[in-house]
Design a protein around this motif. Structure first.
Motif, PDB file in Angstrom:
ATOM      1  N   ARG A   1      -5.809  -0.347  -2.038  1.00  0.00           N
ATOM      2  CA  ARG A   1      -4.597  -0.209  -1.227  1.00  0.00           C
ATOM      3  C   ARG A   1      -4.513   1.180  -0.602  1.00  0.00           C
ATOM      4  O   ARG A   1      -4.160   1.314   0.583  1.00  0.00           O
ATOM      5  CB  ARG A   1      -3.357  -0.467  -2.084  1.00  0.00           C
TER       6      ARG A   1
ATOM      7  N   ALA B   1       0.837  -1.203   0.000  1.00  0.00           N
ATOM      8  CA  ALA B   1       0.000   0.000   0.000  1.00  0.00           C
ATOM      9  C   ALA B   1       0.871   1.252   0.000  1.00  0.00           C
ATOM     10  O   ALA B   1       0.576   2.231  -0.698  1.00  0.00           O
ATOM     11  CB  ALA B   1      -0.927  -0.016   1.209  1.00  0.00           C
TER      12      ALA B   1
ATOM     13  N   LEU C   1      -4.551   2.189   3.359  1.00  0.00           N
ATOM     14  CA  LEU C   1      -3.473   2.978   3.945  1.00  0.00           C
ATOM     15  C   LEU C   1      -4.030   4.191   4.669  1.00  0.00           C
ATOM     16  O   LEU C   1      -3.595   4.520   5.783  1.00  0.00           O
ATOM     17  CB  LEU C   1      -2.487   3.404   2.852  1.00  0.00           C
TER      18      LEU C   1
END
Length: 309
Positions: free
Chosen positions: A35, A5, A39
């Protein structure tokens, strides 16, 4: 934190486009979006703002980006450091005076451009040394290990059969012999201090003693090689065994004699243990060198039955 990520965030920040970053990473745009979302949930902040022209960094994203780049650079350096050929080959040579160390040194002298570290694992026995190879403490080790005791994940190649020699002082009854057979050693005390129970060299010398009826002991404290040389020089009774390629130095006044053994010639079977599939180029070069330059095996060779030959 998910490294992939983080890698995706750096890529999107660099291209300004989710699709371009996804193409660069070889993933779908949807995967890249997931991703980034994961994050942002992890750090608790919005890092990228979507626009009609792609995406841009938020204020938090601008603060976060330099740190993310540093992390990715560190990861890349770490990966690079352990790729085959990008770090020294670490070889356990048991003892810097004996044959494996001398063989590795000759290899280095003939290949000075190679990057390797010769190390010693101290008092570890063969099983413990093999485990050190599996764990990556070292890349390879020289051991006399029976085939049925080689752990899964370890490859073994017997590359260094070392003929034994008798080492005696000038007053010993065999001192002037050009060579002797194991049978000639009957009745002579062979002193090898430092033999520890449970080690492969203890198993070797026990097999040698049983095969030829020899008196081999490790009685008394081991004060090191120099003390052993001093004792042999002054004794008309004691002898020891050394490898023909072992390097021992003593004062000229000691007048010690190295006498080859024959009929048969006992050899110590040094086996190189390394991780199966290890592609380190220095390991490959070392194995090739040992195959081509190892000591010539005499025709009357003796090794323990457990050694495989």
């Amino acid at each position: 934190m998910d490294i992939e990520a983080l890698r995706t965030f750096v890529a999107v920040a660099g291209t300004g486009q989710f699709q371009a970053a996804a193409d660069e990473l070889g993933i779908s745009q949807q995967a890249a979006s997931k991703r980034i979302a994961a994050l942002e949930r992890h750090v608790g902040a919005t890092l990228l703002v979507r626009t009609s022209r792609g995406s841009r960094l938020s204020v938090d994203g601008q603060i976060f980006l330099p740190h993310a780049k540093k992390v990715m650079a560190t990861i890349e350096q770490a990966e690079h450091a352990v790729r085959p050929g990008h770090r020294p080959l670490r070889v356990d040579v048991l003892n810097r005076r004996i044959s494996p160390a001398q063989a590795v040194y000759r290899f280095y002298r003939s290949h000075p451009e190679t990057d390797l570290d010769a190390v010693t694992l101290g008092t570890r026995n063969a099983a413990q040394a093999a485990q050190a190879v599996l764990e990556g403490t070292v890349d390879a080790t020289f051991r006399a290990l029976p085939a049925d005791q080689i752990p899964t994940g370890i490859s073994a190649e017997r590359l260094l059969d070392e003929p034994l020699e008798l080492l005696v002082g000038p007053g010993h009854p065999l001192a002037d012999m050009p060579r002797v057979s194991p049978a000639d050693l009957h009745g002579h005390r062979i002193w090898i201090p430092g033999i520890r129970p449970g080690t492969e060299w203890a198993a070797f010398y026990r097999s040698l003693s049983e095969a030829f009826g020899l008196s081999i002991d490790a009685l008394g404290p081991d004060f090191g090689d120099e003390a052993l040389m001093d004792t042999l020089a002054d004794s008309a009774e004691l002898a020891t065994l050394v490898g023909s390629g072992d390097r021992y130095l003593w004062p000229r006044t000691h007048d010690l004699r190295r006498i080859p053994l024959h009929d048969p010639t006992p050899v110590y079977p040094h086996v190189l243990l390394f991780r199966s599939g290890d592609r380190h180029p220095v390991l490959t070069a070392l194995r090739d060198h040992l195959r081509a330059s190892g000591p010539r095996t005499p025709p009357d060779v003796w090794t323990p039955a457990w050694s495989g030959r």
